[in-house]
Structure formats: structure tokens, C-alpha cells
Design a protein around this motif. Structure first.
Motif, PDB file in Angstrom:
ATOM      1  N   THR A   1      -5.736  -3.393  -9.062  1.00  0.00           N
ATOM      2  CA  THR A   1      -5.235  -2.183  -8.895  1.00  0.00           C
ATOM      3  C   THR A   1      -5.615  -1.634  -7.494  1.00  0.00           C
ATOM      4  O   THR A   1      -6.840  -1.632  -7.350  1.00  0.00           O
ATOM      5  CB  THR A   1      -5.421  -0.961  -9.890  1.00  0.00           C
ATOM      6  OG1 THR A   1      -5.086  -1.605 -11.081  1.00  0.00           O
ATOM      7  CG2 THR A   1      -4.670   0.178  -9.428  1.00  0.00           C
ATOM      8  N   VAL A   2      -4.895  -1.199  -6.534  1.00  0.00           N
ATOM      9  CA  VAL A   2      -5.098  -0.596  -5.353  1.00  0.00           C
ATOM     10  C   VAL A   2      -4.648   0.871  -5.382  1.00  0.00           C
ATOM     11  O   VAL A   2      -3.620   1.196  -6.006  1.00  0.00           O
ATOM     12  CB  VAL A   2      -4.544  -1.167  -4.262  1.00  0.00           C
ATOM     13  CG1 VAL A   2      -5.638  -2.641  -4.238  1.00  0.00           C
ATOM     14  CG2 VAL A   2      -3.261  -1.206  -4.051  1.00  0.00           C
TER      15      VAL A   2
ATOM     16  N   PHE B   1       5.013  -2.698   3.229  1.00  0.00           N
ATOM     17  CA  PHE B   1       3.670  -3.196   3.496  1.00  0.00           C
ATOM     18  C   PHE B   1       3.736  -4.708   4.198  1.00  0.00           C
ATOM     19  O   PHE B   1       4.698  -5.426   3.609  1.00  0.00           O
ATOM     20  CB  PHE B   1       2.648  -3.340   2.256  1.00  0.00           C
ATOM     21  CG  PHE B   1       3.328  -3.695   0.937  1.00  0.00           C
ATOM     22  CD1 PHE B   1       3.608  -5.073   0.578  1.00  0.00           C
ATOM     23  CD2 PHE B   1       4.107  -2.663   0.238  1.00  0.00           C
ATOM     24  CE1 PHE B   1       4.252  -5.421  -0.512  1.00  0.00           C
ATOM     25  CE2 PHE B   1       4.737  -3.028  -0.755  1.00  0.00           C
ATOM     26  CZ  PHE B   1       4.828  -4.458  -1.162  1.00  0.00           C
ATOM     27  N   PRO B   2       2.950  -5.209   4.754  1.00  0.00           N
ATOM     28  CA  PRO B   2       3.007  -6.832   5.102  1.00  0.00           C
ATOM     29  C   PRO B   2       2.336  -7.686   3.787  1.00  0.00           C
ATOM     30  O   PRO B   2       1.377  -7.185   3.502  1.00  0.00           O
ATOM     31  CB  PRO B   2       1.945  -6.839   6.311  1.00  0.00           C
ATOM     32  CG  PRO B   2       1.110  -5.771   6.377  1.00  0.00           C
ATOM     33  CD  PRO B   2       1.835  -4.670   5.647  1.00  0.00           C
ATOM     34  N   VAL B   3       2.853  -8.765   3.755  1.00  0.00           N
ATOM     35  CA  VAL B   3       2.393  -9.669   2.710  1.00  0.00           C
ATOM     36  C   VAL B   3       1.451 -11.021   3.777  1.00  0.00           C
ATOM     37  O   VAL B   3       2.502 -11.514   4.347  1.00  0.00           O
ATOM     38  CB  VAL B   3       3.352 -10.186   1.938  1.00  0.00           C
ATOM     39  CG1 VAL B   3       2.840 -11.327   0.946  1.00  0.00           C
ATOM     40  CG2 VAL B   3       4.144  -8.851   1.081  1.00  0.00           C
TER      41      VAL B   3
ATOM     42  N   ASN C   1      -2.909  -5.859   1.966  1.00  0.00           N
ATOM     43  CA  ASN C   1      -4.149  -5.226   2.406  1.00  0.00           C
ATOM     44  C   ASN C   1      -3.742  -3.541   2.169  1.00  0.00           C
ATOM     45  O   ASN C   1      -2.795  -2.931   2.712  1.00  0.00           O
ATOM     46  CB  ASN C   1      -4.228  -5.169   3.890  1.00  0.00           C
ATOM     47  CG  ASN C   1      -5.478  -4.411   4.434  1.00  0.00           C
ATOM     48  OD1 ASN C   1      -5.960  -3.498   3.578  1.00  0.00           O
ATOM     49  ND2 ASN C   1      -6.199  -4.864   5.411  1.00  0.00           N
ATOM     50  N   ALA C   2      -4.474  -3.225   1.193  1.00  0.00           N
ATOM     51  CA  ALA C   2      -4.218  -1.568   0.789  1.00  0.00           C
ATOM     52  C   ALA C   2      -4.226  -0.663   1.890  1.00  0.00           C
ATOM     53  O   ALA C   2      -3.377   0.328   1.788  1.00  0.00           O
ATOM     54  CB  ALA C   2      -5.233  -0.951  -0.310  1.00  0.00           C
ATOM     55  N   GLU C   3      -4.879  -0.806   2.856  1.00  0.00           N
ATOM     56  CA  GLU C   3      -5.146   0.060   3.905  1.00  0.00           C
ATOM     57  C   GLU C   3      -3.710   0.178   4.879  1.00  0.00           C
ATOM     58  O   GLU C   3      -3.446   0.936   5.582  1.00  0.00           O
ATOM     59  CB  GLU C   3      -6.099  -0.121   4.876  1.00  0.00           C
ATOM     60  CG  GLU C   3      -7.415  -0.080   4.280  1.00  0.00           C
ATOM     61  CD  GLU C   3      -8.479  -0.362   5.182  1.00  0.00           C
ATOM     62  OE1 GLU C   3      -8.384  -1.023   6.147  1.00  0.00           O
ATOM     63  OE2 GLU C   3      -9.897  -0.127   4.721  1.00  0.00           O
TER      64      GLU C   3
END
Length: 207
Positions: free
Chosen positions: A56-57, A106-108, A150-152
């Protein structure tokens, strides 16, 4: 920025010292150190992607006077060598008389640090009295490999009647204003260069 710093250091060193053998060696050491630093940073990022598998993020939560968003989180399921699944959820209270469009992107990454896909999740918040639980879903299996996020870098945007009212990662406006600023001065320059009248007037006065 690091490449620019290294380049400036090289130019400065060669200019100030006259390129003696000792100084050339120092410059080469600087180049080597700069390259190693860049490689280490990339290696650290790749290592982080490979070892970090949070279940979890908690991305940054968008804020606005038009809504309240709480308990925002993304649950992640990893299938080694196959793909990834994400479920986003939040408690949203819509304070407007219109629906809100909430977009998450978001990027993967793969385990080599390459961006292989751009995940997008979108859903509208209906007009309701009080908070409502919202959910989003994303999966990527067609690439058949280990994937990470990346959660950020999870960006969340909220639109009201097509107008952006909240953005966790706002885009810079400077490039747009720079184009306008550079385009406007060109007009008087072109007019001055194409009209010979001012030059003829100056020549007649000098005579």
C-alpha cells in the motif's frame, strides 16, 4: 544539472591553468567522479525498484475549497514476471453543484528503470450529500514482466466543469509565458528593419 556542472568545471579548469599535465589529470578525475556519481544514482534507483514492493502507498492528496479528499491510498498487487494491479481509494466530499472529474496518472517502470507504460485512472464524483467512497483500478499484464510504480510520482488532478481546480504535481507555466514574451518583441523589430524611413531621416539630418 550534474552534467552541466562537470562541463563548466572542465572548461574553467582548462582556461585557468593552461592545460598542464597535472591539471589535465585533475580534470580527468573530475570527469570520472561525475560519471561514477551518475551511475551510482541510476543503480540506486534500479535497486530500489527491484527490492521495494509495498502493498500500500499513500500518494499526495489534492486539496481545494470545492471538495474534501481523505484516506487516499493505493493498494498494489505484484505478479512476478507477469504484471501489476493497482486499486486506488479515497473518501471524497463534493461541495459543488456539479460532478468532479478525478484523474490519477503515474509512470510504470520495469526492473531496469525504464518507463514502459503510463497508468491512468479516471472517475467522476457525483453530487451527493456528505462524503462518498470512491475507487479506481488499473492493471498491466500485456508486457509480461515485473513492474513497479514510484509513489512520489503519482499525480492526482481534479476538474470542475472542465477547469482544473486541484493538482498534486502542477505543471510549470513559464514555458508558455516565455513563448508569448519572445513572440511580442519580434513585431517592432520586423517593422523597424523593413521600413527605411527612419534611416533616411537620420541621413538627411546629418547632411
Amino acid at each position: 544539472m550534474k552534467k552541466i556542472f562537470v562541463t563548466l568545471s572542465i572548461v574553467s579548469s582548462l582556461f585557468m591553468t593552461g592545460c598542464s599535465n597535472t591539471n589535465v589529470n585533475n580534470v580527468l578525475d573530475t570527469i570520472s567522479n561525475g560519471i561514477e556519481t551518475g551511475i551510482n544514482n541510476v543503480s540506486d534507483f534500479i535497486s530500489k525498484l527491484a527490492t521495494s514492493k509495498p502493498a500500500t502507498v499513500f500518494p499526495k492528496t489534492p486539496t481545494s475549497k470545492y471538495f474534501v479528499m481523505e484516506n487516499y491510498k493505493i493498494d498494489i498487487k505484484y505478479v512476478d514476471g507477469v504484471g501489476i494491479e493497482l486499486w486506488a481509494g479515497a473518501l471524497v466530499e463534493n461541495k459543488t453543484n456539479s460532478s468532479l472529474n478525478i484523474i490519477i496518472d503515474f509512470p510504470v517502470y520495469d526492473l531496469n528503470g525504464r518507463i514502459v507504460d503510463k497508468g491512468v485512472m479516471s472517475r467522476s464524483s457525483l453530487i451527493m450529500a456528505g462524503p462518498q467512497q470512491m475507487s479506481w483500478a488499473y492493471d498491466q499484464y500485456r508486457l509480461n514482466r515485473d513492474l513497479r510504480i514510484n509513489a512520489e510520482q503519482v499525480r492526482t488532478r481534479v476538474y470542475l466543469n472542465g477547469k482544473l481546480i486541484a493538482n498534486t504535481h502542477p505543471q510549470p507555466v513559464k514555458p508558455t509565458t516565455t513563448k508569448k514574451a519572445t513572440a511580442e518583441p519580434k513585431q517592432p523589430v520586423v517593422e523597424n528593419s523593413t521600413s527605411p524611413k527612419p534611416r533616411q531621416t537620420r541621413q538627411s539630418i546629418s547632411k
